[in-house]
Design a protein around this motif. Structure first.
Motif, short mmCIF file in Angstrom:
data_model
loop_
_atom_site.label_atom_id
_atom_site.label_comp_id
_atom_site.label_asym_id
_atom_site.label_seq_id
_atom_site.Cartn_x
_atom_site.Cartn_y
_atom_site.Cartn_z
N HIS A 1 39.39 23.16 45.59
CA HIS A 1 38.21 22.31 45.76
C HIS A 1 37.13 22.66 44.74
O HIS A 1 36.98 23.82 44.34
N LEU A 2 36.35 21.64 44.37
CA LEU A 2 35.25 21.84 43.42
C LEU A 2 33.96 22.18 44.17
O LEU A 2 33.01 21.41 44.19
N ASN A 3 33.95 23.33 44.79
CA ASN A 3 32.74 23.82 45.45
C ASN A 3 32.55 25.29 45.08
O ASN A 3 33.44 25.90 44.48
N PRO A 4 31.39 25.86 45.36
CA PRO A 4 31.12 27.24 44.91
C PRO A 4 32.17 28.25 45.35
O PRO A 4 32.47 29.19 44.60
N ARG A 5 32.73 28.10 46.53
CA ARG A 5 33.69 29.09 47.03
C ARG A 5 35.01 29.02 46.27
O ARG A 5 35.65 30.05 46.02
N TYR A 6 35.45 27.82 45.89
CA TYR A 6 36.80 27.67 45.35
C TYR A 6 36.86 27.23 43.88
O TYR A 6 37.95 27.09 43.34
N LEU A 7 35.72 27.02 43.26
CA LEU A 7 35.72 26.54 41.88
C LEU A 7 36.53 27.46 40.97
O LEU A 7 37.31 27.00 40.13
N SER A 8 36.36 28.76 41.13
CA SER A 8 37.11 29.73 40.32
C SER A 8 38.42 30.12 40.98
O SER A 8 39.48 30.10 40.35
N PHE A 9 38.36 30.47 42.27
CA PHE A 9 39.55 30.97 42.97
C PHE A 9 40.65 29.91 43.05
O PHE A 9 41.83 30.23 42.96
N GLY A 10 40.28 28.66 43.21
CA GLY A 10 41.27 27.60 43.36
C GLY A 10 41.64 26.89 42.08
O GLY A 10 42.44 25.94 42.11
N TRP A 11 41.10 27.36 40.95
CA TRP A 11 41.34 26.68 39.68
C TRP A 11 42.83 26.60 39.35
O TRP A 11 43.35 25.53 39.01
N ALA A 12 43.54 27.71 39.44
CA ALA A 12 44.97 27.74 39.07
C ALA A 12 45.79 26.84 39.99
O ALA A 12 46.69 26.12 39.54
N ALA A 13 45.49 26.86 41.30
CA ALA A 13 46.22 26.03 42.24
C ALA A 13 46.03 24.56 41.94
O ALA A 13 46.99 23.76 41.96
N ALA A 14 44.78 24.16 41.64
CA ALA A 14 44.50 22.75 41.35
C ALA A 14 45.18 22.30 40.06
O ALA A 14 45.75 21.20 40.00
N ARG A 15 45.12 23.13 39.03
CA ARG A 15 45.72 22.74 37.75
C ARG A 15 47.25 22.67 37.86
O ARG A 15 47.88 21.77 37.30
N LEU A 16 47.85 23.62 38.57
CA LEU A 16 49.30 23.60 38.71
C LEU A 16 49.75 22.41 39.56
O LEU A 16 50.78 21.79 39.28
N ASP A 17 48.97 22.07 40.58
CA ASP A 17 49.30 20.90 41.39
C ASP A 17 49.26 19.63 40.55
O ASP A 17 50.12 18.75 40.69
N ASP A 18 48.28 19.53 39.68
CA ASP A 18 48.23 18.38 38.75
C ASP A 18 49.49 18.32 37.91
O ASP A 18 50.05 17.24 37.68
N LEU A 19 49.93 19.47 37.43
CA LEU A 19 51.10 19.52 36.55
C LEU A 19 52.37 19.11 37.27
O LEU A 19 53.14 18.29 36.76
N VAL A 20 52.61 19.68 38.46
CA VAL A 20 53.87 19.40 39.15
C VAL A 20 53.91 17.98 39.72
O VAL A 20 54.97 17.46 40.06
N ASN A 21 52.74 17.33 39.81
CA ASN A 21 52.69 15.94 40.29
C ASN A 21 52.63 14.93 39.15
O ASN A 21 52.60 13.72 39.42
N LEU A 22 52.64 15.41 37.93
CA LEU A 22 52.47 14.50 36.79
C LEU A 22 53.56 13.43 36.75
O LEU A 22 53.26 12.23 36.68
N ILE A 23 54.80 13.82 36.82
CA ILE A 23 55.91 12.85 36.79
C ILE A 23 56.05 12.13 38.12
O ILE A 23 56.15 10.89 38.15
N PRO A 24 56.05 12.83 39.27
CA PRO A 24 56.19 12.11 40.55
C PRO A 24 55.11 11.06 40.78
O PRO A 24 55.39 9.99 41.34
N ALA A 25 53.87 11.34 40.36
CA ALA A 25 52.80 10.36 40.55
C ALA A 25 53.09 9.08 39.77
O ALA A 25 52.83 7.96 40.26
N ARG A 26 53.63 9.22 38.59
CA ARG A 26 53.96 8.02 37.79
C ARG A 26 55.18 7.30 38.35
O ARG A 26 55.25 6.06 38.31
N LEU A 27 56.13 8.06 38.87
CA LEU A 27 57.27 7.42 39.54
C LEU A 27 56.81 6.66 40.78
O LEU A 27 57.30 5.57 41.08
N SER A 28 55.84 7.22 41.50
CA SER A 28 55.31 6.55 42.68
C SER A 28 54.64 5.24 42.31
O SER A 28 54.79 4.23 43.00
N GLY A 29 53.89 5.25 41.19
CA GLY A 29 53.24 4.03 40.75
C GLY A 29 54.23 2.95 40.40
O GLY A 29 54.05 1.78 40.74
#
Length: 221
Positions: free
Chosen positions: A193-221
């Motif tokens: 989440h983009l809030n003070p608690r998770y902006l840094s701690f959750g950065w890697a999780a958010a970026r990796l989730d974007d990466l692993v969903n890159l192809i599936p999201a386009r297949l879904s579309g």
């Protein structure tokens, strides 16, 4: 990993089990759902490592470590389960049954369909109550068109995360890929989440989730 001759069988079995059985409430009232177990582990790591006394750099490093640990544990767990199931009769069928617990096609359909049924059975007020269960926005401000849009948007978003992406990684990497994907996706939903608690701690999780969903999201579309 699954050999290619088994992949289609396991994927079809997983989709069939999920379509027929879905997520039976009576079972998950008695047993912890796999995603709930993953979430509990992420919550423990969050409380232990994401401390306010640490600098943003330290929290980002800790968050990256959490993602690496999640990937290692989930992929290894999937590999060990897969290897064990391949040694027994009907192992691929059981693998499909297990994989079906991490696919959400039936539950997604049911949640969105309830909005449609609510329009027919209770009108606008009932539809607002139904759509409030699947979207974060305030349903009291939505008219019929807004409720319909909200339900369709929720269906489209969750179709990628809940159906296409899990099936994609199951087909590509077997149970290790599927379980690792669900771990990443759960981490993103909890700490990405983009809030003070998770902006840094959750950065890697958010970026990796974007990466692993890159192809599936386009297949879904």
């Amino acid at each position: 990993m699954l050999i290619w001759s088994d992949t289609l069988y396991v994927v079809v079995a997983a989709l069939a089990f999920d379509a027929l059985i879905g997520d039976p409430a009576w079972l998950w009232r008695r047993l912890p759902h796999p995603v709930a177990l993953i979430g509990s582990f992420i919550g423990l790591l969050d409380r232990t490592l994401n401390l306010d006394t640490r600098s943003p750099g330290q929290r980002k490093f800790a968050g990256a470590g959490v993602v690496i640990l999640l990937l290692a544990i989930s992929a290894l767990s999937g590999l060990l389960i897969e290897m064990a199931l391949r040694q027994i009769p009907f192992g691929n069928l059981l693998m499909g049954l297990m994989a079906s617990t991490l696919i959400a096609q039936r539950s997604l359909y049911q949640h969105v369909a309830r909005v449609r049924y609510a329009f027919a059975d209770g009108g606008l007020a009932e539809a607002r109550r139904a759509v409030s269960k699947i979207v974060g926005r305030d349903p009291d401000q939505l008219d019929e068109a807004g409720i319909s849009r909200a339900a369709i948007e929720s269906c489209a978003e969750n179709f990628s995360d809940g159906v296409v992406a899990p099936v994609f990684w199951l087909a590509l990497l077997g149970l290790p890929g599927l379980i690792a994907y669900k771990a990443i996706n759960t981490a993103d939903s909890m700490i990405g989440h983009l809030n003070p608690r998770y902006l840094s701690f959750g950065w890697a999780a958010a970026r990796l989730d974007d990466l692993v969903n890159l192809i599936p999201a386009r297949l879904s579309g």
